[in-house]
Scaffold this active site. Sequence first.
Site, PDB file in Angstrom:
ATOM      1  N   HIS A   1      -6.315  -7.889  12.593  1.00  0.00           N
ATOM      2  CA  HIS A   1      -5.263  -6.897  12.991  1.00  0.00           C
ATOM      3  C   HIS A   1      -4.910  -6.925  14.385  1.00  0.00           C
ATOM      4  CE1 HIS A   1      -2.054  -4.647  10.892  1.00  0.00           C
ATOM      5  NE2 HIS A   1      -2.617  -3.355  11.486  1.00  0.00           N
TER       6      HIS A   1
ATOM      7  N   ARG B   1     -11.324  -0.862  14.656  1.00  0.00           N
ATOM      8  CA  ARG B   1     -11.001  -0.030  13.320  1.00  0.00           C
ATOM      9  C   ARG B   1     -12.004  -0.560  12.351  1.00  0.00           C
ATOM     10  NH1 ARG B   1      -4.805   0.456  10.741  1.00  0.00           N
ATOM     11  NH2 ARG B   1      -5.495  -1.825   9.762  1.00  0.00           N
TER      12      ARG B   1
ATOM     13  N   CYS C   1      13.152  24.518   5.510  1.00  0.00           N
ATOM     14  CA  CYS C   1      12.324  25.327   4.633  1.00  0.00           C
ATOM     15  C   CYS C   1      11.407  24.481   3.824  1.00  0.00           C
ATOM     16  CB  CYS C   1      13.030  26.131   3.881  1.00  0.00           C
ATOM     17  SG  CYS C   1      14.252  27.392   4.901  1.00  0.00           S
TER      18      CYS C   1
ATOM     19  N   ASP D   1      11.864  23.946   0.591  1.00  0.00           N
ATOM     20  CA  ASP D   1      12.590  23.194  -0.533  1.00  0.00           C
ATOM     21  C   ASP D   1      14.133  23.197  -0.426  1.00  0.00           C
ATOM     22  OD1 ASP D   1       9.946  23.642  -2.077  1.00  0.00           O
ATOM     23  OD2 ASP D   1      10.600  25.851  -2.103  1.00  0.00           O
TER      24      ASP D   1
ATOM     25  N   TYR E   1      14.402  30.877   8.381  1.00  0.00           N
ATOM     26  CA  TYR E   1      13.118  31.668   9.184  1.00  0.00           C
ATOM     27  C   TYR E   1      13.206  31.635  10.390  1.00  0.00           C
ATOM     28  CZ  TYR E   1      11.086  30.969   4.429  1.00  0.00           C
ATOM     29  OH  TYR E   1      10.568  31.080   3.088  1.00  0.00           O
TER      30      TYR E   1
ATOM     31  N   ARG F   1       1.148 -10.872   6.846  1.00  0.00           N
ATOM     32  CA  ARG F   1       1.008  -9.622   5.726  1.00  0.00           C
ATOM     33  C   ARG F   1       2.316  -8.879   6.353  1.00  0.00           C
ATOM     34  NH1 ARG F   1      -4.180 -10.016   8.441  1.00  0.00           N
ATOM     35  NH2 ARG F   1      -3.744  -8.301   9.522  1.00  0.00           N
TER      36      ARG F   1
ATOM     37  N   LYS G   1       0.803  -1.253   0.088  1.00  0.00           N
ATOM     38  CA  LYS G   1       0.096  -0.049  -0.066  1.00  0.00           C
ATOM     39  C   LYS G   1       0.729   1.358   0.267  1.00  0.00           C
ATOM     40  CE  LYS G   1      -0.388  -0.468   5.122  1.00  0.00           C
ATOM     41  NZ  LYS G   1      -1.323  -1.107   6.089  1.00  0.00           N
TER      42      LYS G   1
HETATM   43  C1  LIG Z   1      -0.686  -1.872   6.971  1.00  0.00           C
HETATM   44  C2  LIG Z   1      -1.040  -3.132   7.276  1.00  0.00           C
HETATM   45  C3  LIG Z   1      -0.220  -4.466   7.402  1.00  0.00           C
HETATM   46  C4  LIG Z   1       1.129  -4.108   7.436  1.00  0.00           C
HETATM   47  O1  LIG Z   1       1.727  -3.923   8.677  1.00  0.00           O
HETATM   48  P1  LIG Z   1       3.338  -3.751   8.944  1.00  0.00           P
HETATM   49  O2  LIG Z   1       3.585  -3.438  10.539  1.00  0.00           O
HETATM   50  O3  LIG Z   1       3.913  -2.772   7.994  1.00  0.00           O
HETATM   51  O4  LIG Z   1       3.699  -5.177   8.929  1.00  0.00           O
HETATM   52  C5  LIG Z   1      -0.888  -5.454   7.658  1.00  0.00           C
HETATM   53  N1  LIG Z   1      -2.154  -5.527   7.899  1.00  0.00           N
HETATM   54  C6  LIG Z   1      -3.126  -4.781   7.703  1.00  0.00           C
HETATM   55  C7  LIG Z   1      -4.531  -4.933   8.055  1.00  0.00           C
HETATM   56  C8  LIG Z   1      -2.418  -3.501   7.569  1.00  0.00           C
HETATM   57  O5  LIG Z   1      -3.304  -2.455   7.384  1.00  0.00           O
END
Ligand SMILES: *Cc1c(COP(=O)(O)O)cnc(C)c1O
Length: 388
Positions: free
Chosen positions: A168, A136, A318, A320, A271, A227, A38
């Site tokens: 998750h 979530r 800044c 840039d 700045y 994941r 992602k």
């Molecule tokens: C982003 C995400 C992950 C990956 O998490 P990491 O901590 O980067 O390994 C896994 N599962 C879900 C549902 C996520 O949103």
Amino acid sequence: MSYLKRAWAETHLDRIKANVENFKKFLKPETELLCVVKANCYGNGDDAVVPYLENELDVNWFAVSNIEEAKHLRDIGITGEILILGYTPPEYAKDLTDYDIIQALTDESHAEELSKCSPIGKRVRAHCALDTGMTRIGVYENTVEKACDSIERISKLSGIQLEGIFTHFASADSDAEDDINYTKKQAEQITAVADELKKRLVVLNQIHFLNSAGGVYHSTGKSSLARLGIIMYGLKPNSSLEVPFKLEPVLDLKACVSMVKEVNSGVCVSYGRTYTTQKPAKIATIPVGYADGYPRFLSNKGEVLIHGKRAKIIGRVCMDQLMCDVTGIDVKVGDTVTLIGTDGNETITADDIADIGNTIGYEIICNISKRVPRVVYNNGKQIDILKY
Ligand SMILES: *Cc1c(COP(=O)(O)O)cnc(C)c1O
């Protein structure tokens, strides 16, 4: 293949390979790798990284955050399974079936709406999210029975092809005892739901809950997929907890010096005049700033590497440009500056920068903006440039 030598990022594919191979050693034989790609591969450049994962590392599973990211992967030729981890509005059901994408279901009503919108004669492939403690997304019920009732009903919807469930972890990246217990409870909950669904003859191909931290600290064959996100990109899930192998940060951020000058004592820099030289100094200007995603909180706090030496950022960063004190370093216009990465014996990681700003490495690399070209390397050889 050329690019403006102002500020650029370097994405090193061979380091991804090393991180993936090390992570895989922690997985049980029952667990297959899913790469989380992602947010442009956490800023690393999905156009280069995902084809590499699919073609060179034989990864079969990918996850993204939304339908645009998913369609983009198909458009660049990715053929593996693609799971969308976040909400997709029901009116996109046709895109999901046309592009053969697996959708996360946020709850039963999301499933019902998607089912209604699925094209005639087609089913939206789906993994149902189960909320076990993130609060979530996911089916949110206080008993295993009720969660299974909801998922069982989803499995019978005419426009949904339910292929899996997932949850998750909220704190798998912690070594505090109550966090470890919380993680264990989350894993137990989804496992109990999976077992009960099996008894009810709801067939699921995938039951998954390991993320990067889960894979390393809580590995179990009960999760059919792991994941993998942040560890693939070479950063720690939690900068204060060691990962038991050497991570190779994939992305380097570099720039070229644009000006060097000698100034007297008592000179204000940048700045707000937050920095004043206390003695004569040599100052270098670096053409990178917060519009490139280089955090402004590094004002008067961060460091950069020039010719293997550390130079302090002085004054405010800044939009840039930024200035640093290079007194005693032999610097000229055009010299390479390392903002993230290694130069000689010195290294600055995104995790180091994150610690200064009280954030996480994830945010630092994700924020590197699209103004910064990603120069792609494999085994030290430049193979591609991604411009946005
Ligand atoms: C982003 C995400 C992950 C990956 O998490 P990491 O901590 O980067 O390994 C896994 N599962 C879900 C549902 C996520 O949103």
